[in-house]
Design an enzyme around this catalytic site. Structure first.
Site, PDB file in Angstrom:
ATOM      1  N   VAL A  92       0.791  -5.070   1.971  1.00 31.58           N
ATOM      2  CA  VAL A  92       0.569  -3.700   2.049  1.00 31.58           C
ATOM      3  C   VAL A  92       2.082  -3.466   4.385  1.00 31.58           C
ATOM      4  CG1 VAL A  92       0.006  -1.573   2.792  1.00 31.58           C
ATOM      5  CG2 VAL A  92      -0.231  -2.869   0.568  1.00 31.58           C
ATOM      6  N   CYS A  93       2.589  -2.893   4.197  1.00 28.15           N
ATOM      7  CA  CYS A  93       2.855  -3.791   5.955  1.00 28.15           C
ATOM      8  C   CYS A  93       3.032  -1.646   6.561  1.00 28.15           C
ATOM      9  CB  CYS A  93       4.356  -3.029   5.829  1.00 28.15           C
ATOM     10  SG  CYS A  93       4.862  -4.484   5.440  1.00 28.15           S
ATOM     11  N   LEU A  94       1.833  -1.817   7.449  1.00 26.30           N
ATOM     12  CA  LEU A  94       1.345  -0.143   7.545  1.00 26.30           C
ATOM     13  C   LEU A  94       0.911  -0.779   8.927  1.00 26.30           C
ATOM     14  CD1 LEU A  94      -0.420   1.614   5.668  1.00 26.30           C
ATOM     15  CD2 LEU A  94       1.754   2.444   5.669  1.00 26.30           C
TER      16      LEU A  94
END
Length: 448
Positions: A92-94
């Site tokens: 999950v790219c955050l």
């Protein structure tokens, strides 16, 4: 001194579980609070609408000083990338997780927590997820517009296929062809239970959202069918998905459209959920004969609810169907000063032998046009999260849900599309809604 990170995680879990946010759910094993499962229900008016997206959180001992590790679980076994920022691998790219570069001030801080991460992930599930890809602003306009449409179309299809249909088929033991997977017999299960006495709990299946997803499926069933009918006008069965410029060979969403098959599988799931109620009733009679704890509890609560009706002077006719404490038959008398005034409605409350782990399913058997009641009679209501085992609380919540004249708008309660659109469709729509509701109330008297 107690571990401060454990205290913090426990409080955050409790806060979300007590909240009224219908799109988030969290759970963990009692023995392992650092490993949390979370469910995000896809937002309305997005290709993710009413999908069930699961995530795994692993909290270190340095939390909240450091963010947890977050992994997407709903990836079709690592084969489906659901968003430019949610990879097929589960990454999950955050920026707040340190998995993506962000502007100053967007990095993790101890003021953030489990809920803020979930809301950040939920914000990725927008009506136009293509725009989450870096460089979107500089994209070639004509080709870009087509890619955006194509991307939305395939996300909508895979949301239904993977996050809803596959998940429910797994829960119900159904094959894609609608066949029932052979289940253990009661004797086999008893033997297995005996063998598991000394087994570590962490080795057992952990399905904390199974009952929630079943109940929400019944809420959103008509929305799923509506989405399919709309999509059938936009794409043809067996048409291949379009690969996006940012998708790679091992990090993409590949496949072909087949909404006809998805519709068939949705019908099979609905039939299986309906059949569960008959199974509950049969198992309930056996549990009553054996004087099981659940049967005794439901019998006692039935008697308490009858007394509550009398104390509150609520007109009612509540019976146990065939003397079965797992099936309550209620005749609901529409209360004065509400739009239901004068109506007579038959309602069934079905209880599982696993109550309260499996929550009741409440259905109107009398047809009624109401924005909180699905076409099959399923009631959209919200019991007090701290009193889910208290059936008086359920009754109060059912009555409040159907009698409330001016509820707050919440698209997550869309269970009857036509009634919802009229109810929230401005003054003229609301007048038309009230007329339709009153006609159904009058007809309830004629059909009683």
């Amino acid at each position: 001194m107690a571990d401060q990170s454990i205290i913090r995680i426990t409080k955050e879990l409790s806060d979300i579980q007590r909240s009224s946010d219908l799109s988030l759910a969290v759970a963990c094993r009692d023995i392992d609070v650092r490993n949390v499962r979370a469910l995000i229900i896809g937002p309305h008016d997005a290709p993710y609408e009413f999908g069930f997206f699961e995530f795994s959180f692993k909290f270190g001992k340095d939390y909240p000083g450091k963010s947890p590790n977050v992994t997407a679980v709903t990836t079709n076994a690592g084969r489906c990338r659901f968003n430019p920022n949610i990879y097929a691998s589960g990454k999950v790219c955050l920026s707040i997780l340190g998995t993506w570069r962000g502007e100053r001030g967007e990095e993790w801080s101890a003021a953030q927590g489990l809920e803020s991460i979930l809301l950040s992930i939920q914000s990725l599930m927008s009506g136009n997820p293509y725009e989450n890809e870096p460089g979107f602003e500089e994209a070639n306009e004509p080709a870009d517009k087509k890619n955006q449409r194509d991307y939305v179309q395939k996300i909508r299809h895979e949301t239904l296929r993977i996050s809803v249909i596959q998940r429910l088929e797994d829960y119900l033991g159904l094959t894609p062809d609608g066949q029932k997977v052979v289940q253990q017999t009661a004797a086999d299960q008893d033997e297995a239970d005996d063998e598991l006495v000394d087994v570590d709990e962490s080795s057992l299946p952990f399905e904390p959202f199974k009952d929630l997803c079943k109940r929400r499926f019944l809420w959103y069933y008509d929305s799923y069918l509506h989405a399919i009918q709309k999509a059938k006008t936009e794409v043809k069965d067996h048409e291949p998905f379009v690969r996006m410029p940012f998708e790679g060979s091992s990090n993409s969403m590949e496949g072909r459209f087949n909404y006809t098959d998805l519709e068939r599988r949705l019908h099979n799931i609905k039939a299986a959920l309906d059949a569960e109620l008959e199974q509950w009733a049969r198992a309930g009679l056996e549990a009553k004969a054996n004087e099981s704890t659940v049967a005794v509890n439901l019998q006692h609560q039935y008697e308490q609810v009858v007394q509550w009706f009398k104390r509150q002077d609520i007109p009612h006719d509540l019976q146990l169907e065939d003397g079965n404490p797992f099936v309550w038959a209620l005749t609901y008398f529409g209360r004065p000063m509400t739009n239901l005034d004068g109506g007579l409605f038959k309602i069934r409350l079905h209880f599982s032998p696993q109550f309260p782990e499996e929550q009741p399913r409440v259905r109107f058997e009398t047809k009624i046009f109401h924005h909180r009641i699905a076409l099959d009679g399923t009631v959209c209501y919200f019991p007090n999260p701290l009193r889910k085992e208290d059936l008086q609380s359920h009754m109060e919540a059912v009555f409040a849900s159907i009698e409330e004249d001016d509820p707050a708008y919440d698209p997550r309660t869309i269970v009857n599309l036509e009634a919802h659109n009229l109810f929230w469709g401005g003054p003229d729509g609301k007048k038309n809604y009230n007329r339709r509701l009153r006609r159904s109330v009058q007809k309830s008297l004629e059909d009683y």
